[in-house]
Design an enzyme around this catalytic site. Structure first.
Site, mmCIF file in Angstrom:
data_model
loop_
_atom_site.group_PDB
_atom_site.id
_atom_site.type_symbol
_atom_site.label_atom_id
_atom_site.label_comp_id
_atom_site.label_asym_id
_atom_site.label_seq_id
_atom_site.Cartn_x
_atom_site.Cartn_y
_atom_site.Cartn_z
ATOM 1 N N HIS A 140 -4.806 -3.263 6.743
ATOM 2 C CA HIS A 140 -4.355 -3.712 5.355
ATOM 3 C C HIS A 140 -5.798 -3.942 4.866
ATOM 4 O O HIS A 140 -6.299 -5.130 4.545
ATOM 5 C CB HIS A 140 -3.474 -4.711 5.295
ATOM 6 N N ASP A 145 0.707 -1.127 0.076
ATOM 7 C CA ASP A 145 -0.067 0.058 0.145
ATOM 8 C C ASP A 145 0.837 1.253 0.110
ATOM 9 O O ASP A 145 0.554 2.147 -0.710
ATOM 10 C CB ASP A 145 -1.048 -0.131 1.128
#
Ligand code: NDP
Length: 328
Positions: A187, A159
């Site tokens: 996440h 990410d």
């Protein structure tokens, strides 16, 4: 070269495993001077496929690869492990409730935590990639009472890397010009990619971008939904970029973050930034002398506060559900 480092990869026959193993064996995890011994863990029905991958690894004649063992038993797979990459997980099936998903993964990550507790090397470092990564890492840590909790981490580096790439593209900068970007929280789609401390060639990113709407309506959702966009385009989930991020995460942990920069990782909370102590949440993290620490004392504006709180609330719910299911 010194003694080989033992690296255990679970889900070794999966997509990410296939993208990961050849780079580990060619020195991209720990550098070109560190020999590696690989231990591959798979479920019994995937052991044959893992053997095929091992044959290909042999055929690469990698000078750094000193041996490969294949296991379907966690205790053997984690014996002496220095770096544990927990990639294999139970994917969410059609119609599967969250409780079913957490139960299935509790049945995987609980025993793996116990096996790490029983047999890992003193310096073990654990990275959980398999989803739900933060909660899977938390479950594993709960089953490893003798291993310091800060050795269990969850991957948000993909990410982070995605966010760096998006900001670089928007500003016309190189990725190496971007610093101090943070992924906060889980996440998952609730993650918060935060530009409020980020810089582009040393100038605050929000000044360079100068477009609140872009940050809120384009940047944040693009990063958070990038996995789905890749599935849509490729017809398969991201694998090479996930493997690359796993390598980045461990290499940064071992070799350190650059001065004046940090990275993002799911690490155990010490209560910083209002994140309940003990949760594994993504933070801005510095690596020094082989240890990770949360960047202290950043100012958190109201927008960031609400986003961080929302993602952390999801982590609390997952933890409470895991407890209610008796998985820890
Ligand atoms: P992948 O290799 O594509 O993915 C493995 C895990 O990584 C999944 O949980 C996946 O989550 C997760 N993941 C995290 N970040 C990303 C990302 N950015 N992009 C894609 N995935 C991400 O899965 P495969 O199905 O190809 O392989 C899994 C392997 O694991 C199988 O070979 C299976 O046999 C094995 N396995 C091994 C176990 C063990 O060793 N004990 C236990 C369970 C499975 P998501 O599902 O959300 O995409």
């Amino acid at each position: 070269a010194g003694a080989p480092v033992t690296v255990t990869v679970t889900g070794a026959a999966g997509q990410i495993g296939y993208a990961l193993l050849f780079r580990i064996a060619s020195g991209h995890l720990l550098g070109p001077d560190v020999p590696v011994r690989l231990r591959l863990l798979e479920v019994p029905q995937a052991v044959k496929a893992a053997e095929g991958t091992a044959m290909e690894l042999d055929d690469c004649a990698f000078p750094l690869l000193t041996g490969i063992d294949i296991h379907d038993d966690a205790t053997a797979a984690f014996d002496g492990v220095n770096v544990a990459l927990l990639v294999g997980a139970r994917p969410r099936g059609a119609g599967m409730e969250r409780g079913d998903l957490l139960s299935a993964n509790g049945g995987i990550f609980g025993p793996q935590g116990a096996a790490i507790n029983a047999g890992a090397a003193q310096d073990v470092r654990v990275l959980v990639v398999g989803n739900p990564a933060n909660t899977n890492a938390w479950i594993a840590a709960q089953h490893a009472p003798d291993v310091p909790k800060d050795r269990f981490t969850a991957m948000t580096r993909l990410d982070h890397n995605r966010a760096v790439a998006q900001l670089a593209a928007r500003t016309g900068a190189g990725v190496e010009d971007i610093a101090r970007l943070t992924i906060w929280g889980n996440h998952s789609a609730t993650q918060y990619p935060d530009l409020s401390h980020a810089t582009v060639r040393g100038t605050p990113a929000l000044e360079v971008v100068d477009d609140e709407a872009w940050v809120r309506d384009t940047f944040i959702p693009t990063v958070a939904k990038r996995g789905a966009a890749i599935i849509e385009a490729r017809g398969a989930s991201s694998a090479a970029s996930a493997a690359n991020a796993a390598l980045d995460h461990v290499r940064t942990w071992v070799t350190g973050t650059p001065a004046d920069d940090w990275t993002s990782a799911g690490v155990v909370s010490d209560g910083s930034y209002g994140v309940p102590e003990g949760l594994i949440s993504s933070f801005p993290v510095i690596a020094r002398d082989g240890e990770l620490s949360i960047v202290p004392d950043l100012e958190i504006d109201d927008f960031s506060r609400a986003r961080i709180d929302a993602s952390v609330a999801e982590l609390v719910e997952e933890r409470d559900a895991v407890r209610a299911l008796g998985l820890v």
